[in-house]
Motif scaffolding. Sequence first.
Motif, PDB file in Angstrom:
ATOM      1  N   THR A   1      59.898   8.332  -9.844  1.00  0.00           N
ATOM      2  CA  THR A   1      59.232   8.444  -8.487  1.00  0.00           C
ATOM      3  C   THR A   1      57.895   9.154  -8.587  1.00  0.00           C
ATOM      4  N   VAL A   2      57.454   9.094  -9.715  1.00  0.00           N
ATOM      5  CA  VAL A   2      55.921  10.164  -9.827  1.00  0.00           C
ATOM      6  C   VAL A   2      54.780   9.206  -9.107  1.00  0.00           C
ATOM      7  N   ARG A   3      54.142   9.858  -8.423  1.00  0.00           N
ATOM      8  CA  ARG A   3      53.039   9.099  -7.777  1.00  0.00           C
ATOM      9  C   ARG A   3      52.067   8.964  -8.710  1.00  0.00           C
ATOM     10  N   SER A   4      51.021   7.846  -8.574  1.00  0.00           N
ATOM     11  CA  SER A   4      50.117   7.667  -9.573  1.00  0.00           C
ATOM     12  C   SER A   4      49.076   8.589  -9.685  1.00  0.00           C
ATOM     13  N   ARG A   5      48.529   9.328  -8.803  1.00  0.00           N
ATOM     14  CA  ARG A   5      47.527  10.384  -9.098  1.00  0.00           C
ATOM     15  C   ARG A   5      48.157  11.653  -9.730  1.00  0.00           C
ATOM     16  N   ARG A   6      49.397  11.911  -9.305  1.00  0.00           N
ATOM     17  CA  ARG A   6      50.053  12.960 -10.096  1.00  0.00           C
ATOM     18  C   ARG A   6      50.225  12.651 -11.718  1.00  0.00           C
ATOM     19  N   ASN A   7      50.723  11.257 -11.699  1.00  0.00           N
ATOM     20  CA  ASN A   7      51.083  11.147 -13.066  1.00  0.00           C
ATOM     21  C   ASN A   7      49.777  10.738 -13.854  1.00  0.00           C
ATOM     22  N   ALA A   8      48.740  10.555 -13.155  1.00  0.00           N
ATOM     23  CA  ALA A   8      47.480  10.389 -13.797  1.00  0.00           C
ATOM     24  C   ALA A   8      46.969  11.919 -14.429  1.00  0.00           C
ATOM     25  N   ALA A   9      47.266  12.746 -13.639  1.00  0.00           N
ATOM     26  CA  ALA A   9      47.117  14.030 -14.024  1.00  0.00           C
ATOM     27  C   ALA A   9      47.771  14.438 -15.287  1.00  0.00           C
ATOM     28  N   ALA A  10      49.002  14.074 -15.039  1.00  0.00           N
ATOM     29  CA  ALA A  10      49.928  14.354 -16.115  1.00  0.00           C
ATOM     30  C   ALA A  10      49.701  13.640 -17.349  1.00  0.00           C
ATOM     31  N   ILE A  11      49.385  12.453 -17.441  1.00  0.00           N
ATOM     32  CA  ILE A  11      49.307  11.977 -18.439  1.00  0.00           C
ATOM     33  C   ILE A  11      47.813  12.469 -19.257  1.00  0.00           C
ATOM     34  N   SER A  12      46.861  12.653 -18.441  1.00  0.00           N
ATOM     35  CA  SER A  12      45.634  13.543 -18.998  1.00  0.00           C
ATOM     36  C   SER A  12      45.842  14.710 -19.351  1.00  0.00           C
TER      37      SER A  12
ATOM     38  N   PRO B   1      35.888  10.674 -28.666  1.00  0.00           N
ATOM     39  CA  PRO B   1      36.138  10.603 -27.204  1.00  0.00           C
ATOM     40  C   PRO B   1      35.961   9.297 -26.792  1.00  0.00           C
ATOM     41  N   ILE B   2      35.092   8.357 -27.237  1.00  0.00           N
ATOM     42  CA  ILE B   2      34.906   7.027 -26.613  1.00  0.00           C
ATOM     43  C   ILE B   2      36.161   6.269 -26.880  1.00  0.00           C
ATOM     44  N   GLY B   3      36.615   6.293 -28.068  1.00  0.00           N
ATOM     45  CA  GLY B   3      38.026   5.455 -28.385  1.00  0.00           C
ATOM     46  C   GLY B   3      39.190   6.164 -27.623  1.00  0.00           C
ATOM     47  N   PHE B   4      39.394   7.588 -27.723  1.00  0.00           N
ATOM     48  CA  PHE B   4      40.428   8.050 -26.911  1.00  0.00           C
ATOM     49  C   PHE B   4      40.397   7.886 -25.385  1.00  0.00           C
ATOM     50  N   THR B   5      39.271   7.568 -24.677  1.00  0.00           N
ATOM     51  CA  THR B   5      39.239   7.290 -23.493  1.00  0.00           C
ATOM     52  C   THR B   5      39.249   5.668 -23.066  1.00  0.00           C
TER      53      THR B   5
ATOM     54  N   VAL C   1      43.478   7.721 -14.613  1.00  0.00           N
ATOM     55  CA  VAL C   1      43.291   8.469 -16.083  1.00  0.00           C
ATOM     56  C   VAL C   1      41.799   8.194 -16.790  1.00  0.00           C
ATOM     57  N   LEU C   2      41.224   6.926 -16.676  1.00  0.00           N
ATOM     58  CA  LEU C   2      39.998   6.500 -17.014  1.00  0.00           C
ATOM     59  C   LEU C   2      39.021   7.703 -16.681  1.00  0.00           C
ATOM     60  N   LEU C   3      39.265   7.859 -15.278  1.00  0.00           N
ATOM     61  CA  LEU C   3      38.233   8.913 -14.580  1.00  0.00           C
ATOM     62  C   LEU C   3      38.406  10.415 -14.991  1.00  0.00           C
TER      63      LEU C   3
ATOM     64  N   PHE D   1      36.301  14.758 -18.689  1.00  0.00           N
ATOM     65  CA  PHE D   1      36.533  15.797 -19.260  1.00  0.00           C
ATOM     66  C   PHE D   1      35.676  15.868 -20.810  1.00  0.00           C
ATOM     67  N   TYR D   2      35.793  14.541 -21.381  1.00  0.00           N
ATOM     68  CA  TYR D   2      35.007  14.450 -22.630  1.00  0.00           C
ATOM     69  C   TYR D   2      33.490  14.743 -22.716  1.00  0.00           C
ATOM     70  N   LEU D   3      32.811  14.854 -21.608  1.00  0.00           N
ATOM     71  CA  LEU D   3      31.459  15.596 -21.608  1.00  0.00           C
ATOM     72  C   LEU D   3      31.289  16.812 -22.122  1.00  0.00           C
ATOM     73  N   PHE D   4      32.261  17.695 -21.666  1.00  0.00           N
ATOM     74  CA  PHE D   4      32.024  19.107 -21.971  1.00  0.00           C
ATOM     75  C   PHE D   4      32.280  19.388 -23.772  1.00  0.00           C
ATOM     76  N   PRO D   5      33.244  18.883 -24.409  1.00  0.00           N
ATOM     77  CA  PRO D   5      33.470  19.481 -25.862  1.00  0.00           C
ATOM     78  C   PRO D   5      32.192  18.896 -26.570  1.00  0.00           C
ATOM     79  N   THR D   6      31.843  17.730 -26.218  1.00  0.00           N
ATOM     80  CA  THR D   6      30.464  17.029 -26.885  1.00  0.00           C
ATOM     81  C   THR D   6      29.274  18.117 -26.841  1.00  0.00           C
ATOM     82  N   LEU D   7      29.112  18.443 -25.569  1.00  0.00           N
ATOM     83  CA  LEU D   7      27.952  19.309 -25.523  1.00  0.00           C
ATOM     84  C   LEU D   7      28.205  20.696 -26.144  1.00  0.00           C
ATOM     85  N   LEU D   8      29.371  21.483 -25.969  1.00  0.00           N
ATOM     86  CA  LEU D   8      29.692  22.378 -26.833  1.00  0.00           C
ATOM     87  C   LEU D   8      29.590  22.324 -28.325  1.00  0.00           C
ATOM     88  N   GLY D   9      29.989  21.046 -28.800  1.00  0.00           N
ATOM     89  CA  GLY D   9      29.960  20.612 -30.516  1.00  0.00           C
ATOM     90  C   GLY D   9      28.291  20.864 -30.707  1.00  0.00           C
ATOM     91  N   ALA D  10      27.334  20.034 -29.945  1.00  0.00           N
ATOM     92  CA  ALA D  10      25.924  20.304 -30.132  1.00  0.00           C
ATOM     93  C   ALA D  10      25.451  21.668 -30.246  1.00  0.00           C
TER      94      ALA D  10
END
Length: 587
Positions: free
Chosen positions: A41-52, A79-83, A339-341, A346-355
């Motif tokens: 009974t998990v709704r799509s938005r909550r499930n997307a946040a839980a999956i992420s 990060p490209i492949g993970f997404t 989930v794609l969104l 999310f993956y924008l931020f660790p890339t910048l921190l790595g640089a």
Amino acid sequence: MESNPWALIGMLLVAAMTFYVGHRSSRFANSTHDFLVARRTVRSRRNAAAISGEYLSAASFLGVAGIVLKEGVDALWYPIGFTAGYLALMLFVAAPLRRSGAYTLPDFLEARLGSVTLRKVATMFVCIIGILYMVPQLQAAGLALTTLMPAPAWLGAVVVTGIVMVNVIAGGMRAVTVVQALQYWLKLFALAAPTFVLCAVFFVARPDGSAGELGAPTAPTFPEETSVSIHTNVGLTVGSETLVRDGDQQMVWVPGDVYRVSAGTTLRFPAGAPVPVVSGATEDNPSWLRPASGGAEDLLSTYSVIFATFLGTMGLPHVLVRFYTNPDGKAARRTTVHVLLLLGLFYLFPTLLGALSRMYVPELLVTGRTDAAVLLLPSAMLPGLAGQVLGAVAAAGAFAAFLSTSSGLLVSVAGVVSTDVLHGRVRDFRVAAALVALIPMGLAVGLHTEDLSLSVGLSFALAASTFCPQLLLGIWWRRLTWAGAMAGMIAGGTLVVIALVGNTVSKYTGNWAPWFVEQPALITVPVAFLVTVLVSLGTSRGMPGDLNAVMLRLHAPDPLGFMRDRAVARFGRAEERVRLSRGRHRK
């Protein structure tokens, strides 16, 4: 490094929040259906946040920035492949998998192919993948703890295991869903806030301590005389002649040699000295900025990473089990779009921190602890209280990552063990969760910590080489047989396990492993598909008798009403079945 008391406070707050939310949600979990699929009974938005929340593991929160620091643009494929893996999952797997009415991944294979033996083999691989994926989460918890305060590494693994075990045993999937959805937003804030602040500091204040511009034609350099303590045995290389002091001994390192440095050694480098890197890392900035700069082997390794991450996502048991919690196939597909969104943001931020880390914490390239970049960068760019507070925010997010991913893994593996090895009751689920949690904890304490993205990458390779072919062919190819599925799963899985063993031995004996041992998916995935197809064609009489009915259920639109949940009829006490059969799904 000085200890950060604010980090300890942040971790304790995350642990307390996780326990409280999990305990509160567990009060509504009282049946097998609640523990394994949250009553669907998990709704799509909550499930997307839980999956992420459960998908953004230590490899995402710490490992992506660390591998960007170490390898440069080649690391962006992670990060490209993970997404992007969720794009394939949305198009080909999510909705049919939910319409199958299965309870677990082995349950789906039995429903599609009608083989109990195949189900047992699938159960074995689910356990291997889950444990293999959970080990780096627990190791990362130890890394975070030892990086920010004087504490033994094993303590982080034990604490995370204890919290996760309590929540999973108390409420199963129902409790974990709420916790993981909340932890996604916590992790997003814990990376986004330091990234915005540090980027502002970089562009406005240009703090001291930079190891040189990323566009410089040389390797990063130490801006001042620097002492680096080595905590594990490493092999170091240099791109140009480098003056090094080890105690009273002074030496010059030259390119082309690998210099072995033992744990406990303290190396001193004069101001302006090029930064040595662990063997295999990118030495100079031009190579760091140029993809596949290592030649053909580097290019093949990159393609192998793409195969593993893109196809491995649809074979990860702890990801797939979340789609069983959606009310129907349409909700499962809508969940994947969300989930794609969330992952893309999310993956924008660790890339910048790595640089940024390559300029401000270059000493991590010497110690090999590049996964600590997210935790150490704030204090390096903002000395004092401000840097400590930002570091504490990042540490709290990292701790949430360890907890959420470990929770999802434990739920998925415990669910499979309880239904396929035990009797599928709530008590069996709790026993399975307790037993399963202890195995990765022991491995995490005993094994050497490596790059988190690379460790998790092997889990993706195993998932891509075992379950991905069976899901794609099982859903879209009518001629798949249980014999073909078993042969392909064993062939692909065995090759990856051999590569994993070889890679582990290589780490302890001089890093001799070639690219196809470190990244085997480019070979193992095609082999798994080929073996599955050939054996299926040779055993065409082994197709199940209810094939037409099963395929209709997988592909018929939801409003036609062909979907039937196998779980209600198979698991739980008689009174549970009656009560659940009267329940209604939330939209």
